[in-house]
Scaffold this motif. Structure first.
Motif, PDB file in Angstrom:
ATOM      1  N   THR A   1       5.358  27.948  13.122  1.00 45.69           N
ATOM      2  CA  THR A   1       4.406  28.312  12.075  1.00 45.69           C
ATOM      3  C   THR A   1       5.018  29.380  11.180  1.00 45.69           C
ATOM      4  O   THR A   1       5.889  30.143  11.621  1.00 45.69           O
ATOM      5  N   PRO A   2       4.590  29.446   9.919  1.00 47.19           N
ATOM      6  CA  PRO A   2       5.183  30.428   9.003  1.00 47.19           C
ATOM      7  C   PRO A   2       5.057  31.878   9.485  1.00 47.19           C
ATOM      8  O   PRO A   2       5.995  32.660   9.329  1.00 47.19           O
ATOM      9  N   LEU A   3       3.931  32.235  10.079  1.00 50.89           N
ATOM     10  CA  LEU A   3       3.763  33.603  10.572  1.00 50.89           C
ATOM     11  C   LEU A   3       4.730  33.896  11.716  1.00 50.89           C
ATOM     12  O   LEU A   3       5.397  34.932  11.738  1.00 50.89           O
ATOM     13  N   ALA A   4       4.826  32.971  12.655  1.00 43.99           N
ATOM     14  CA  ALA A   4       5.751  33.146  13.768  1.00 43.99           C
ATOM     15  C   ALA A   4       7.195  33.166  13.267  1.00 43.99           C
ATOM     16  O   ALA A   4       8.027  33.920  13.778  1.00 43.99           O
ATOM     17  N   CYS A   5       7.479  32.363  12.263  1.00 43.60           N
ATOM     18  CA  CYS A   5       8.813  32.325  11.679  1.00 43.60           C
ATOM     19  C   CYS A   5       9.184  33.684  11.094  1.00 43.60           C
ATOM     20  O   CYS A   5      10.282  34.197  11.338  1.00 43.60           O
ATOM     21  N   ARG A   6       8.273  34.283  10.354  1.00 40.45           N
ATOM     22  CA  ARG A   6       8.544  35.605   9.771  1.00 40.45           C
ATOM     23  C   ARG A   6       8.703  36.664  10.845  1.00 40.45           C
ATOM     24  O   ARG A   6       9.580  37.526  10.752  1.00 40.45           O
ATOM     25  N   CYS A   7       7.875  36.607  11.870  1.00 40.04           N
ATOM     26  CA  CYS A   7       7.949  37.596  12.948  1.00 40.04           C
ATOM     27  C   CYS A   7       9.270  37.491  13.719  1.00 40.04           C
ATOM     28  O   CYS A   7       9.918  38.501  13.985  1.00 40.04           O
ATOM     29  N   VAL A   8       9.651  36.285  14.074  1.00 38.50           N
ATOM     30  CA  VAL A   8      10.892  36.089  14.825  1.00 38.50           C
ATOM     31  C   VAL A   8      12.096  36.431  13.965  1.00 38.50           C
ATOM     32  O   VAL A   8      13.060  37.053  14.440  1.00 38.50           O
ATOM     33  N   ARG A   9      12.055  36.067  12.685  1.00 38.25           N
ATOM     34  CA  ARG A   9      13.149  36.412  11.773  1.00 38.25           C
ATOM     35  C   ARG A   9      13.263  37.928  11.637  1.00 38.25           C
ATOM     36  O   ARG A   9      14.370  38.478  11.665  1.00 38.25           O
ATOM     37  N   ALA A  10      12.135  38.609  11.513  1.00 36.58           N
ATOM     38  CA  ALA A  10      12.162  40.071  11.420  1.00 36.58           C
ATOM     39  C   ALA A  10      12.723  40.685  12.695  1.00 36.58           C
ATOM     40  O   ALA A  10      13.507  41.642  12.646  1.00 36.58           O
ATOM     41  N   ALA A  11      12.339  40.138  13.844  1.00 34.34           N
ATOM     42  CA  ALA A  11      12.868  40.644  15.115  1.00 34.34           C
ATOM     43  C   ALA A  11      14.378  40.439  15.196  1.00 34.34           C
ATOM     44  O   ALA A  11      15.111  41.329  15.654  1.00 34.34           O
ATOM     45  N   GLY A  12      14.854  39.299  14.745  1.00 31.44           N
ATOM     46  CA  GLY A  12      16.292  39.039  14.745  1.00 31.44           C
ATOM     47  C   GLY A  12      17.046  39.983  13.833  1.00 31.44           C
ATOM     48  O   GLY A  12      18.118  40.492  14.191  1.00 31.44           O
ATOM     49  N   ILE A  13      16.490  40.266  12.669  1.00 34.49           N
ATOM     50  CA  ILE A  13      17.136  41.174  11.731  1.00 34.49           C
ATOM     51  C   ILE A  13      17.117  42.603  12.269  1.00 34.49           C
ATOM     52  O   ILE A  13      18.104  43.343  12.138  1.00 34.49           O
ATOM     53  N   VAL A  14      16.012  43.001  12.898  1.00 38.19           N
ATOM     54  CA  VAL A  14      15.942  44.341  13.507  1.00 38.19           C
ATOM     55  C   VAL A  14      16.984  44.468  14.614  1.00 38.19           C
ATOM     56  O   VAL A  14      17.667  45.493  14.725  1.00 38.19           O
ATOM     57  N   LEU A  15      17.138  43.430  15.426  1.00 41.40           N
ATOM     58  CA  LEU A  15      18.142  43.469  16.489  1.00 41.40           C
ATOM     59  C   LEU A  15      19.561  43.522  15.931  1.00 41.40           C
ATOM     60  O   LEU A  15      20.430  44.202  16.494  1.00 41.40           O
ATOM     61  N   LEU A  16      19.809  42.831  14.822  1.00 41.62           N
ATOM     62  CA  LEU A  16      21.123  42.930  14.177  1.00 41.62           C
ATOM     63  C   LEU A  16      21.371  44.348  13.681  1.00 41.62           C
ATOM     64  O   LEU A  16      22.465  44.890  13.842  1.00 41.62           O
ATOM     65  N   GLY A  17      20.361  44.944  13.058  1.00 40.07           N
ATOM     66  CA  GLY A  17      20.494  46.324  12.592  1.00 40.07           C
ATOM     67  C   GLY A  17      20.710  47.290  13.743  1.00 40.07           C
ATOM     68  O   GLY A  17      21.526  48.219  13.646  1.00 40.07           O
ATOM     69  N   LEU A  18      19.995  47.078  14.844  1.00 40.07           N
ATOM     70  CA  LEU A  18      20.162  47.935  16.014  1.00 40.07           C
ATOM     71  C   LEU A  18      21.566  47.796  16.601  1.00 40.07           C
ATOM     72  O   LEU A  18      22.181  48.795  16.982  1.00 40.07           O
ATOM     73  N   SER A  19      22.071  46.586  16.648  1.00 35.65           N
ATOM     74  CA  SER A  19      23.425  46.406  17.182  1.00 35.65           C
ATOM     75  C   SER A  19      24.453  47.084  16.283  1.00 35.65           C
ATOM     76  O   SER A  19      25.424  47.665  16.770  1.00 35.65           O
TER      77      SER A  19
END
Length: 82
Positions: free
Chosen positions: A21-39
């Motif tokens: 779903t679009p909402l889940a897509c945005r949430c998971v994408r944001a989590a992935g980007i946050v994890l990239l930034g954290l790494s």
């Protein structure tokens, strides 16, 4: 990288067998980007110079991208052949 692959059209079909779903897509994408930034932040803390940290981080991310592509290819091959 697997989180970012899951929210792509092709990756969600391979990894999840359905569209997200679009909402889940945005949430998971944001989590992935946050994890990239954290790494990247952790890599900067581990190295003495910023340039070496950035080069090392790009190398690690490229290995993760290749591993994600291989995992998706193996899963797709298994589902098609058996």
């Amino acid at each position: 990288m697997l989180l970012l692959a899951m929210v792509s059209v092709r990756g969600s079909g391979i990894l999840l067998r359905k569209t997200v779903t679009p909402l889940a897509c945005r949430c998971v994408r944001a989590a992935g980007i946050v994890l990239l930034g954290l790494s990247f932040f952790l890599q900067m803390q581990a190295m003495e110079t910023l340039v070496i940290a950035a080069i090392n981080w790009v190398g690690v991310i490229s290995i993760e991208i290749v591993m994600t592509a291989l995992i998706c290819a193996v899963i797709k091959n298994i589902r098609e052949n058996g």
